[in-house]
Each structure stands twice: as C-alpha cells, then as structure tokens.
Design a protein around this motif. Structure first.
Motif, PDB file in Angstrom:
ATOM      1  N   SER A   1      48.457  32.918  39.402  1.00  0.00           N
ATOM      2  CA  SER A   1      48.555  33.894  40.485  1.00  0.00           C
ATOM      3  C   SER A   1      47.176  34.475  40.777  1.00  0.00           C
ATOM      4  O   SER A   1      46.249  34.380  39.962  1.00  0.00           O
ATOM      5  CB  SER A   1      49.510  35.010  40.089  1.00  0.00           C
ATOM      6  N   VAL A   2      47.044  35.120  41.951  1.00  0.00           N
ATOM      7  CA  VAL A   2      45.766  35.711  42.330  1.00  0.00           C
ATOM      8  C   VAL A   2      45.364  36.808  41.352  1.00  0.00           C
ATOM      9  O   VAL A   2      44.204  36.900  40.927  1.00  0.00           O
ATOM     10  CB  VAL A   2      45.847  36.273  43.767  1.00  0.00           C
ATOM     11  N   GLY A   3      46.315  37.651  40.958  1.00  0.00           N
ATOM     12  CA  GLY A   3      46.009  38.716  40.016  1.00  0.00           C
ATOM     13  C   GLY A   3      45.505  38.192  38.689  1.00  0.00           C
ATOM     14  O   GLY A   3      44.504  38.680  38.148  1.00  0.00           O
ATOM     15  N   ARG A   4      46.184  37.185  38.170  1.00  0.00           N
ATOM     16  CA  ARG A   4      45.748  36.596  36.898  1.00  0.00           C
ATOM     17  C   ARG A   4      44.405  35.897  37.057  1.00  0.00           C
ATOM     18  O   ARG A   4      43.549  35.938  36.156  1.00  0.00           O
ATOM     19  CB  ARG A   4      46.802  35.615  36.394  1.00  0.00           C
ATOM     20  N   SER A   5      44.192  35.252  38.203  1.00  0.00           N
ATOM     21  CA  SER A   5      42.932  34.567  38.452  1.00  0.00           C
ATOM     22  C   SER A   5      41.769  35.547  38.482  1.00  0.00           C
ATOM     23  O   SER A   5      40.685  35.274  37.940  1.00  0.00           O
ATOM     24  CB  SER A   5      43.004  33.801  39.774  1.00  0.00           C
ATOM     25  N   LEU A   6      41.981  36.699  39.114  1.00  0.00           N
ATOM     26  CA  LEU A   6      40.946  37.728  39.131  1.00  0.00           C
ATOM     27  C   LEU A   6      40.619  38.201  37.721  1.00  0.00           C
ATOM     28  O   LEU A   6      39.448  38.416  37.366  1.00  0.00           O
ATOM     29  CB  LEU A   6      41.389  38.905  39.995  1.00  0.00           C
ATOM     30  N   PHE A   7      41.663  38.360  36.902  1.00  0.00           N
ATOM     31  CA  PHE A   7      41.451  38.763  35.507  1.00  0.00           C
ATOM     32  C   PHE A   7      40.643  37.699  34.763  1.00  0.00           C
ATOM     33  O   PHE A   7      39.716  38.025  34.005  1.00  0.00           O
ATOM     34  CB  PHE A   7      42.798  38.984  34.822  1.00  0.00           C
TER      35      PHE A   7
ATOM     36  N   TYR B   1      36.936  30.424  34.096  1.00  0.00           N
ATOM     37  CA  TYR B   1      36.300  30.384  35.409  1.00  0.00           C
ATOM     38  C   TYR B   1      36.935  29.312  36.291  1.00  0.00           C
ATOM     39  O   TYR B   1      37.231  29.551  37.470  1.00  0.00           O
ATOM     40  CB  TYR B   1      34.808  30.114  35.260  1.00  0.00           C
ATOM     41  N   PHE B   2      37.149  28.130  35.752  1.00  0.00           N
ATOM     42  CA  PHE B   2      37.732  27.050  36.536  1.00  0.00           C
ATOM     43  C   PHE B   2      39.141  27.411  36.997  1.00  0.00           C
ATOM     44  O   PHE B   2      39.528  27.136  38.133  1.00  0.00           O
ATOM     45  CB  PHE B   2      37.770  25.759  35.730  1.00  0.00           C
ATOM     46  N   ALA B   3      39.908  28.030  36.100  1.00  0.00           N
ATOM     47  CA  ALA B   3      41.274  28.416  36.469  1.00  0.00           C
ATOM     48  C   ALA B   3      41.272  29.469  37.573  1.00  0.00           C
ATOM     49  O   ALA B   3      42.068  29.404  38.513  1.00  0.00           O
ATOM     50  CB  ALA B   3      42.009  28.942  35.235  1.00  0.00           C
ATOM     51  N   GLY B   4      40.368  30.438  37.487  1.00  0.00           N
ATOM     52  CA  GLY B   4      40.328  31.495  38.486  1.00  0.00           C
ATOM     53  C   GLY B   4      39.695  31.071  39.789  1.00  0.00           C
ATOM     54  O   GLY B   4      40.178  31.416  40.878  1.00  0.00           O
ATOM     55  N   ALA B   5      38.603  30.289  39.716  1.00  0.00           N
ATOM     56  CA  ALA B   5      37.883  29.889  40.922  1.00  0.00           C
ATOM     57  C   ALA B   5      38.699  28.943  41.796  1.00  0.00           C
ATOM     58  O   ALA B   5      38.415  28.809  42.987  1.00  0.00           O
ATOM     59  CB  ALA B   5      36.557  29.229  40.547  1.00  0.00           C
ATOM     60  N   ALA B   6      39.696  28.294  41.225  1.00  0.00           N
ATOM     61  CA  ALA B   6      40.537  27.394  42.013  1.00  0.00           C
ATOM     62  C   ALA B   6      41.474  28.161  42.935  1.00  0.00           C
ATOM     63  O   ALA B   6      42.019  27.592  43.874  1.00  0.00           O
ATOM     64  CB  ALA B   6      41.360  26.497  41.079  1.00  0.00           C
ATOM     65  N   VAL B   7      41.663  29.462  42.698  1.00  0.00           N
ATOM     66  CA  VAL B   7      42.613  30.263  43.466  1.00  0.00           C
ATOM     67  C   VAL B   7      41.910  31.292  44.351  1.00  0.00           C
ATOM     68  O   VAL B   7      42.296  31.504  45.505  1.00  0.00           O
ATOM     69  CB  VAL B   7      43.603  30.987  42.513  1.00  0.00           C
ATOM     70  N   VAL B   8      40.863  31.929  43.821  1.00  0.00           N
ATOM     71  CA  VAL B   8      40.188  33.027  44.518  1.00  0.00           C
ATOM     72  C   VAL B   8      39.112  32.481  45.449  1.00  0.00           C
ATOM     73  O   VAL B   8      38.471  31.479  45.151  1.00  0.00           O
ATOM     74  CB  VAL B   8      39.568  33.998  43.490  1.00  0.00           C
ATOM     75  N   ARG B   9      38.897  33.147  46.594  1.00  0.00           N
ATOM     76  CA  ARG B   9      37.874  32.727  47.545  1.00  0.00           C
ATOM     77  C   ARG B   9      36.493  32.726  46.897  1.00  0.00           C
ATOM     78  O   ARG B   9      36.182  33.567  46.058  1.00  0.00           O
ATOM     79  CB  ARG B   9      37.841  33.668  48.757  1.00  0.00           C
ATOM     80  N   SER B  10      35.642  31.780  47.338  1.00  0.00           N
ATOM     81  CA  SER B  10      34.331  31.630  46.716  1.00  0.00           C
ATOM     82  C   SER B  10      33.464  32.875  46.899  1.00  0.00           C
ATOM     83  O   SER B  10      32.679  33.237  46.009  1.00  0.00           O
ATOM     84  CB  SER B  10      33.613  30.408  47.299  1.00  0.00           C
ATOM     85  N   ALA B  11      33.576  33.549  48.067  1.00  0.00           N
ATOM     86  CA  ALA B  11      32.793  34.769  48.269  1.00  0.00           C
ATOM     87  C   ALA B  11      33.203  35.854  47.274  1.00  0.00           C
ATOM     88  O   ALA B  11      32.363  36.568  46.723  1.00  0.00           O
ATOM     89  CB  ALA B  11      32.979  35.270  49.705  1.00  0.00           C
TER      90      ALA B  11
END
Length: 330
Positions: A13-19, A259-269
């Motif tokens: 999820s986005v929340g988990r990805s941010l974490f 990082y790989f898990a989170g960057a796949a979901v969250v926008r690059s900026a």
C-alpha cells in the motif's frame, strides 16, 4: 544511497511504501556514521570498506532472493517469468553499468567521509547527485530542465561554492568535496542508465539486478582494496566486525530491499524528497553522536543543496503532471 528501479509485481500500500522509504532513507544515513566509527578504531581504508560492504550485501541479498524464490514456488506464481523477460544483452549492460557505478559511488563516498567528515560528505554527495542527473538527462536524453529545474541547478552549485569557500578548513576540505562529487557522479550514472534502459520498455527484477551489481562492484574494487589492505589492524576487532556487519545488513541489504518495495508504488518526485532524510539523518548523527562541528557557511551550503533537490523534485512532479494531462487530452 538510492537507485531508481522498476517492478512488475504488485507492491504494498502507499502508506506502507512511504514507511519503507522513510526507513531506507534513515538507514542509508547511518552508513557513513558506521564508516566514521570504523575509521576511528582501525586503519581500514575506504576501498576496503567498500569491498566488504559489497561482499556482505551480496551474501544477504542472495539469501533474500533464495527466500523469495521459495515463497514464489510455494505460491506457484509466474513472478520470475514476468520480471526476468529483459533481453540478456540489456540485462548484462544494466548489471555491469550498475556495478561499476556502485563501485565508484561507494568508494568515493567513504573516501569523502574519511576526508571531510560525515555531514559534509553526505550532504554534498546527495545534493550534487540530483543535479548531475538533471544535467546528464538533458545532455544524453534531451530531457528539459525547465525554469524551476534550472534555478535548482544554479542553487545547488551555489551551495557547493558556499561549502568549499566559506567552510572551516578543519571540517570542509576540497579533497573531500571532490570525492563527494565523484560519488555523486557514480550515483547519477546508475540512475541515468536505469532511466535510459527503462525507456525501451520491458521489465527487470530490481533485487536480483542489484545483487549481481554488488558482485560486479566487489570485483571492481577488490584489486585496489587488496593493495590498500583488506584486513584492518585494530585493537577492537569485535567492534570493527560488528560495524562491518551492520553496514552490510542495515544500510545495504535491508535499505535497498525496502527502497525497491516503496519506490515501485510512490511517485519518483516524492521518493526524491523523502530520500532527503538520508543527508539530514547523517548530519544529525555527525553533530549529535560524532561531535562534528558545523559552521554557518556549512549550514548555509547544506540548506541550498537540500532546497535544490526539493526544487528538482517539484519540477519533475510538474512535468509528469503536464505529460499526464497531455495524454488525457490526446
């Protein structure tokens, strides 16, 4: 340090990805601190430290890949068939290019930390990296900087000038700045290569690619590390061993996986801004735990560099938004 990547699998999820990204950024910020502590209790050099990070990270990443394959087999998924569809030649270019870039990036970064301290070395590396990426993308792929992007580049260069000319010679050394810029160049080369290959379509298994890239990086650094001295001389062997294990496990294997898990979901900026936690956490550790001193000029240069990264991230977000609107209207 962060590397751009893509993934074909469904992410968290986005929340988990941010974490995940927050943890990765803070973890990367501790790598230089661990290096500083190793330098204090042993005679190990930056090349040897880089080799042991690559070797330890490779072992742990291969272990993670083995566990993932076992889970995929139990679930009878086609994940690996999907993400390893990248042509062999392009995969070879990706692995070799990333490996050489990692060798330059890590070795020069550890040299910068040794020469000019954790705070300044990390801030210059992470501040100059996005600027070199923006300039490299403009020169090699024709990507436009835009007005805000150009202002951000100028701001970053101003920050570097303030750091070099206004900093205390005891904490800001030109040789250390040069190493940090070289590290940023290695980081930029990895990112530009990934972006260029991503333009051609196809998918790649980010974790597997990174594991083999660490193998290439280790082989590149090994001869130089052997000449420097692979085994450190120290009166505190247990402390050095634990620090080396920490560098391999937390800011390497764990941080890259998150990082790989989170960057796949969250926008690059958004990723770029979150990754500012790395130099910030490194600066906090440097001042609070390692006793490094920051002058007014050092703080001013640091703020200019960080503001430049935020500016570049904002410019990227605007360009991406513009492309999406144009696609919808078309």
């Amino acid at each position: 340090m962060s590397i751009s990547a893509s993934s074909a699998a469904a992410g968290p999820s986005v929340g988990r990805s941010l974490f995940y990204l927050v943890v990765a950024g803070v973890a990367w910020g501790t790598a230089g601190a661990a290096a500083s502590l190793v330098y204090r209790v042993s005679d190990i050099g930056p090349l040897s430290l880089s080799f042991w990070r690559c070797a330890g990270g490779l072992v742990l990443l291969l272990g993670a890949l083995g566990l993932r394959r076992r889970r995929a087999a139990k679930a009878a998924t086609t994940y690996f068939a999907e993400v390893t569809a990248e042509p062999r030649r392009r995969r070879l270019i990706r692995v070799l290019g990333t490996g050489v870039g990692l060798a330059v990036f890590q070795s020069a970064y550890f040299a910068a930390v040794e020469e000019t301290g954790l705070a300044v070395g990390t801030v210059v590396t992470l501040g100059a990296g996005p600027v070199l990426i923006a300039l490299g993308a403009r020169l090699t792929m024709g990507e436009r900087l835009g007005g805000s992007g150009l202002i951000a580049v100028v701001g970053a260069l101003a920050g570097l000038v303030v750091l070099v000319l206004g900093g205390d010679g005891a904490t800001v050394r030109p040789a250390g700045i040069a190493y940090a810029v070289l590290a940023a160049a290695g980081y930029a080369a990895i990112t530009l290569l990934t972006r260029r290959l991503g333009r051609d379509g196809g998918t790649a298994d980010s974790l597997s690619t990174t594991a083999w890239a660490f193998a290439v990086a280790g082989l590149c650094v090994l001869p130089l590390a052997a000449a420097e001295g692979l085994l450190p001389h120290t009166a505190e062997p247990a402390q050095v061993l634990w620090l080396l294990l920490y560098v391999a496990a937390v800011p390497t294997a764990l941080a890259y996986a998150l990082y790989f898990a989170g960057a796949a979901v969250v926008r690059s900026a958004t990723v770029s801004v979150i990754m500012l936690l790395e130099p910030v956490s490194a600066a906090v550790i440097a001042v609070g735990l390692l006793g490094e001193q920051l002058t007014v000029a050092t703080v001013a240069g640091t703020l200019l560099l960080l503001a430049a990264v935020v500016g570049l991230a904002t410019a990227e977000a605007r360009l991406a938004s513009g492309r999406r609107k144009a696609a919808v209207l078309a």
